[in-house]
Every structure is written in structure tokens, then in C-alpha cells.
Design an enzyme around this catalytic site. Structure first.
Site, PDB file in Angstrom:
ATOM      1  NE  ARG A 287      -0.013 -11.172 -28.164  1.00 37.84           N
ATOM      2  CZ  ARG A 287      -0.812 -11.008 -29.227  1.00 37.84           C
ATOM      3  NH1 ARG A 287      -1.599  -9.965 -29.312  1.00 37.84           N
ATOM      4  NH2 ARG A 287      -0.803 -11.886 -30.219  1.00 37.84           N
TER       5      ARG A 287
ATOM      6  CG  HIS B  13      -5.366 -11.034 -27.203  1.00 36.32           C
ATOM      7  ND1 HIS B  13      -5.096  -9.823 -26.611  1.00 36.32           N
ATOM      8  CD2 HIS B  13      -6.693 -11.281 -26.991  1.00 36.32           C
ATOM      9  CE1 HIS B  13      -6.220  -9.346 -26.071  1.00 36.32           C
ATOM     10  NE2 HIS B  13      -7.188 -10.209 -26.288  1.00 36.32           N
TER      11      HIS B  13
ATOM     12  CE1 TYR C 200      -1.565 -12.110 -33.904  1.00 34.96           C
ATOM     13  CE2 TYR C 200      -3.520 -13.480 -34.018  1.00 34.96           C
ATOM     14  CZ  TYR C 200      -2.584 -12.808 -33.267  1.00 34.96           C
ATOM     15  OH  TYR C 200      -2.651 -12.803 -31.906  1.00 34.96           O
TER      16      TYR C 200
END
Lengths: 358, 325
Positions: free
Chosen positions: A256, A260, A269
Site C-alpha cells: 500500500r 490507508h 507508523y
């Protein structure tokens, strides 16, 4: 102790990160027209993603789930399916949906806060985006059950993320499909991250593909950034399902490259060096390199393609922006085929209190 | 015409639906060879085969979830949840998808599913076998919730539910499964959904109830009749939507309302009925509304279930209280 059962998980890659074939390519890859169609769709998805993020940043779209980095998986799956098959997506597999006839305008309409976008004019039986994670897997098994009961040579394809495989609904669906040999393909898109939780924290298993094994369903991995590899394993799994040989679990290894959603900030993160490394494996340049090496692609064609995609996207944006706002009554309209009388009273009340214009 | 029990009438309706419509499929746990733990599907797999009457893996969430995929493909699915206390995993699929699919696809995909569930206690069953959880479904838009109390109603309403193009939660009062027999004509005629039924006409007090509590409520009405108190007993039957007109008409006539349900009191369906009467018929009332319900405790294990489920005496006392003013 004797061994009573043994399992193995295979891995497929037909085009390496540099766009070089790892061996003989399947029949569809001999067709330059077909490969350029797949490339075109991947580019369209990439450019659409950028546009949609832009629209969200400028207040013209709600939260949007991008697909950047996963285009090869999405297009490979879509190209392998037949129109009469049924798709059960998560919420970012636009490449598959567009291949099957969902429109850019429908996608934008949905993320702009209007369910009308899920009333696909093209694939009428495909399910809409599924927000509660993993809950679409049993729907696919159910559709496959219907195909099995009626003896129809059709398949149900369920997407799930690697994080979604932690949900019981995924296991329950795989288990049913295995027990009844239902024509289902479960595509696990392992993009590395479930929002902020890395794939390594979801499971102690070596692969997500092996999550099918306990349900009696063969599992395999494919390089999810290799669109030729994805389409090849998907075609094989669908052929197997159509022949009555049962379901397959395919784990597509991709990444990815985006956040998100537009409400997420992955830099909180995700290590920057991991992201940088992932960009080196991304799917678009490798297919382009292969097409160029075969003499089917060059800078001129790339520029023409990008201009055409930009025009298509602009037209779609105009399409959703010119749509009328949903009428207040829309929230009452499709609850029931035969609405209870009491709803009419509430609908009348809602109509008397319309929302502010903006 | 045969005299059948409520569970036998369900079997008759399922058999009729399977015979009439090749798209009808039954799924559930132990519904095949075993005929269901209450025998509601007895003999049906033998007659219609393993694909149309099929045992599922043991997973209630899956049963609801697969029903959605099957129904969206045009099958008419009748799913059995073995006991209501086991339905919680299915609630996710029912609430998030089954109830919403028509709405969120603007009518493109639909869910003609009936979920049958035993309802209520009083049969000396293990823990988690005796729950009355109807409000959890009534709160969700897109679902109908039906609870018949007689064999004839069960037959006609189950056929109506199966033929309805939307999901219906069909609650079967376990205490009534074999309590009484009634003449049921197996003629394939459905009864209308969305309607309450007046079980007994009366002038002094309206009793609104449903499911197995119709039994105690009718007994209470009979006892009170001996004391010259005339009760009208309404079997709500359709728990969502509620047939408020039937209740309001009755309250306009009697001026007194007692609501009886087995489910817990707090946020129970009785509150919704009482609130609606307060909104729309307050000045018809001659006395405060009374609720006779299960307690706000866990449904006790069978040692105390008779203390939990409202008895005739509690109902009689509530009716008498409404007559004190």
C-alpha cells in the site's frame, strides 16, 4: 509419529521487478493489445487515485481509500474474471471494478457520500464496497452456493486484506467453500499494513495463503505487483472453480504505497525506508518496461495514454459534480419493497426539514 | 384439514414453500437428516434433497452471511438459527448487510431471507437457549420482525415472510411449539404481514402481548372475566413494524393499557408501545399504562425461569391496578 497430511504453498512470479519474464508467459500475454489494455487500466487507476485524493483535500469528496501500488493485483484479477462472475470487493479494488464496467463517476459518487454510486449500471450483480472488514467473504460463499445449486458455471470472487483474514467471517466462508467445493476464489491482498498494524502482527503463520489449508482449500502466493502473474494464477483458480474442483485462496503480495485512507497519515507508523523500497517494486514500470522491450510501448504512446486518461477522469469528475444532491426522501426510498405505513409519516417530516444547502 | 401443533404448521409451510417455488432453499444446523432440533424441518431433506435443505457448518454468522449472497442471486433463503441465544454472531451480518443491502444499492440487490429463530424460555433448556431478543432486530431499519402465536398464524405468516422480497426475522415461541393443536388448512394462503391480531375482544382493559405470553395473557383475561372485568387481548404478531392503529383503536375503546412481554423491561418493546400511546392517545387513557415484563436480569437458568417469565397472577394484578383509578 507418522505424517497424515502435508501441505505446501507455492509462489508465482512471471515478470520480475525489472519487467523481465521469469519463464514462458501465458497465452494472453502474447497478445500485445491485451497487455496494453491492462497497462492502460493500471495507469488510469494511478491517475484517478491522485485526482480523488486531490478532490478530498479540497473538500469535494469524503474520506477516500486509495489504491496506489495495488493496481496490478486489481487489474490482473479483473482481467481474469468473466462478466457473469460476481465480485465481492473490499473498498479499494477499483482496477477490478473498472475492468468489470463500474464507472469512475460511480466511484466518485459513492465517496462523495451518496449510495447511488453503488447502483452500478454495468455489473448489476457485483456487490458494493464492503466497509465492515471481512464481512463480505460469506456473501461470496453464498453466491457460489447459489451457482452450485443451480449448476451455473459461474464463480464468486471475494477480496480481503491480510488484516481481514483475522476475522472469523473469513475463516467461516473459506470453511464453507472448502466443505462444499464451491466455485469461489478468495483473493487476499497482502499490502503490508492494516491501517497501522503490520502484516507480521496479524498472524504467526508464514504466509496468509496457508489460511485456506485448514478449510481444505489450496492456497498460493503470487507477486501482486506482477499483473501477468496475478492474471495467470487467477485464471487457473477460476478454471478450477468452474470445473467443479472447488475454491482457491490466492495471496497477492503487494504494497500500500498510499495512506490507508485520506483520513490516515501513514508516516506516523510506517518506516520511510520501507516505503522507499516498496516504490522500487511498484507495478507500473515493470509492465511498461516489458511492453517497451517487446516494441509495443514508447514515450509518445505513454504521453497519449496519460492525456486520454486525464480527459476521462476530468469527464468523470464533471459527471459526479453535476449530479443532483440526493433528495431527502432517498433515505426512506429503498428500505423495503413494500414500506410500512409508519415510514411515510417520518419521510414527510424529513422532507419538511431539509438539510442546509452546504 | 389437519389439527396440528405450531411446529407442525411451520413444517407444513416450509414444505409448501419448497414445493411451490424451486428458488426456496433451507439452510441451518441439523435441519437435514435430523429435521432440526425442534423437528421443524422434519422429512424435508428427504423430500427435496441435500442442496435445497442443507446442513451448514456450525457457524451462525456464516448462516446469515451466506444467506445474503444466496438471496442476492435470487434464491429465497429460509435460514434456521438453532436457539436465539446463539444469534449474536449472525446479528453482525443481519444488521450490517442483510437489512441494508437494498438501501445501499438503491434497490439493485435485495435480500429475500427469512431467519427463523426459537424465541423465549419455559422449556427447561440449557443456558443461552431461552432468550427474548426481539428488540435487537426491531431497532434496525430494513427488517421485519414477526412472532406468531398460533399454528394457523405461523403457517400463513411464514409463507408471507418467505414470499416477501425483504428480510424477515421470524420468531417461534418455543413454549408454544407443542402446547396446542389447531385446524390448519394447508392451502398455501399467506396472511398479511404488518398486522396485529385481536385474540379476544373486550371493553375495560387492553392487553398487548406477543409470542408465548399470549397464553398467560389469555388465561389472565379469562380469570378477570369471572370477576366481570372485560379484557381485549391483542397479539401484536408484527413486532416491526408495530400495528399502532390496532392498539390505539383498542385503547380509545377501553381507556386502559397493559403491555405484557417476556423480554426484559429496560428498552423493551413495551416502552415503544407505551410511548406511542402517550404521544397519540394520552387523553384516551383513564389510568397509567402498566408493563408486565421479564426482569432486567440475565434470563435465568431453568431453575428460576418460571419466576422470570410473567405469570398469570402478575398480569391480573397489573390489570387490577389500572382499574383502581
Amino acid at each position: 509419529m507418522k505424517t497424515v497430511a502435508q501441505f505446501a504453498i507455492g509462489y508465482e512470479q512471471l515478470l520480475d521487478a525489472g519487467g523481465r519474464p521469469t519463464g514462458e508467459l501465458p497465452a494472453f500475454a502474447q497478445d500485445a493489445g491485451e497487455l496494453t489494455r491492462m497497462y492502460r487500466m493500471m495507469v488510469l487507476c494511478r491517475m484517478f487515485d491522485a485526482k480523488a485524493i486531490n478532490l478530498q483535500r479540497t473538500g469535494q469528496l469524503g474520506t477516500y481509500a486509495p489504491c496506489t501500488g495495488q493496481e496490478a493485483t486489481h487489474v490482473g484479477v479483473g482481467a481474469a474474471m468473466r462478466p457473469e462472475d460476481v465480485l465481492f470487493p473490499v473498498y479499494r479494488e477499483y482496477g477490478t471494478q473498472l475492468w468489470r464496467g463500474v464507472t469512475l463517476t460511480e466511484i466518485l459518487t459513492y465517496w462523495a457520500g451518496d449510495e447511488t454510486g453503488t447502483n452500478f449500471a454495468g455489473p448489476r450483480q457485483d456487490f458494493p464496497w464492503c466497509v465492515p472488514i471481512g464481512s463480505q467473504a460469506p456473501h461470496a460463499a453464498g453466491a457460489a452456493m447459489a451457482f452450485r445449486i443451480r449448476g451455473e458455471p459461474r464463480c464468486a470472487v471475494a477480496y480481503i486484506g491480510e488484516g481481514g483474514t483475522s476475522q472469523g467471517a473469513f475463516y467461516e466462508a473459506v470453511n464453507l467453500a472448502g466443505a462444499r467445493r464451491l466455485p469461489t476464489v478468495f483473493v487476499i491482498v497482502n499490502n503490508g499494513w492494516a491501517i497501522s498494524v503490520p502484516a507480521s502482527a496479524q498472524t504467526g503463520a508464514e504466509t496468509f495463503a496457508q489460511k485456506g489449508i485448514a478449510g481444505g482449500v489450496p492456497g498460493m502466493q503470487v507477486d501482486g505487483n506482477d499483473v501477468i502473474g496475478v492474471r495467470a494464477v487467477m485464471e487457473a483458480a477460476l478454471a478450477r472453480a468452474r470445473a467443479g474442483e472447488g475454491p482457491t485462496v490466492i495471496e497477492a503480495l503487494t504494497y500500500r504505497l498510499s495512506d490507508h485512507t485520506t483520513a490516515d497519515d501513514a508516516s506516523r507508523y510506517r518506516p520511510a525506508d520501507e516505503l522507499a523500497a516498496a516504490w522500487q517494486r511498484e507495478p507500473l514500470p515493470r509492465l511498461r518496461a516489458y511492453l517497451a522491450a517487446q516494441g509495443h510501448w514508447d514515450d509518445t504512446r505513454e504521453q497519449q495514454l496519460r492525456a486520454a486518461c486525464a480527459a476521462e477522469i476530468d469527464a468523470a469528475v464533471k459527471g459526479y459534480q453535476s449530479r443532483p444532491r440526493p433528495a431527502v426522501g432517498a433515505m426512506f426510498e429503498h428500505l423495503f419493497a413494500h414500506p410500512p405505513a409508519a415510514l411515510a409519516e417520518q419521510r414527510e417530516q424529513a422532507t419538511r426539514y431539509p438539510p442546509p444547502a452546504h | 384439514m389437519a389439527r396440528v401443533t405450531l411446529v407442525e404448521s411451520i413444517n407444513l409451510a416450509l414444505n409448501r414453500a419448497l414445493a411451490d417455488d424451486p428458488d426456496v432453499v433451507l439452510i441451518g444446523e441439523d435441519i437435514g437428516v435430523n429435521g432440526g432440533v425442534f423437528r421443524a424441518t422434519q422429512g424435508l431433506q428427504q423430500r427435496y434433497g441435500e442442496w435445497r435443505v442443507q446442513d451448514t457448518p456450525l457457524a451462525e454468522g456464516l448462516i446469515a452471511g451466506m444467506s445474503i449472497g444466496m438471496a442476492a442471486q435470487g434464491l429465497r433463503v429460509v435460514a434456521e438459527i438453532q436457539f436465539m441465544g446463539f444469534m449474536y454472531p449472525a446479528l453482525d451480518q443481519i444488521a450490517n448487510h442483510m437489512a441494508r443491502l437494498r438501501n445501499r444499492t438503491r434497490g439493485r440487490l435485495t435480500c429475500p431471507v427469512v431467519i427463523r429463530m426459537p424465541h423465549g424460555g419455559g422449556i427447561h433448556a440449557p443456558e443461552h437457549h431461552s432468550e427474548s431478543l426481539e428488540v435487537l432486530f426491531c431497532h434496525h431499519a430494513g427488517l421485519r420482525v414477526v412472532c406468531p402465536s398460533t399454528p394457523a398464524a405461523a403457517y400463513g405468516l411464514l409463507l408471507a415472510a418467505i414470499r416477501d422480497p425483504d428480510p424477515v426475522i421470524f420468531l417461534e415461541p418455543t413454549r408454544l411449539y407443542r402446547m396446542a393443536r389447531q385446524e390448519v388448512l394447508d392451502n398455501g394462503n399467506a396472511l398479511p404481514l404488518d398486522r396485529a391480531q385481536i385474540l379476544r375482544e373486550g371493553d375495560d382493559v387492553t392487553l398487548v402481548t406477543w409470542g408465548a405470553m399470549t397464553h398467560e395473557s389469555l388465561q389472565a383475561a379469562q380469570q378477570l372475566a369471572q370477576r366481570k372485568i372485560s379484557c381485549e387481548v391483542i397479539d401484536l404478531t408484527s413486532l416491526s413494524p408495530i400495528d399502532h392503529d390496532c392498539i390505539l383503536d383498542s385503547v380509545a375503546h377501553t381507556g386502559r393499557l397493559v403491555i405484557v412481554h417476556e423480554a426484559a423491561r429496560n428498552a423493551g418493546l413495551g416502552a415503544e408501545i407505551a410511548a406511542t400511546v402517550a404521544e397519540r392517545a394520552l387523553y384516551d387513557l383513564l389510568a397509567p399504562v402498566e408493563r408486565v415484563t421479564g426482569y432486567d436480569t440475565v434470563m435465568p437458568y431453568f431453575g428460576l425461569e418460571k419466576a422470570y417469565i410473567p405469570g398469570v397472577d402478575r398480569i391480573v394484578d397489573a390489570v387490577l391496578r389500572t382499574l383502581e383509578t
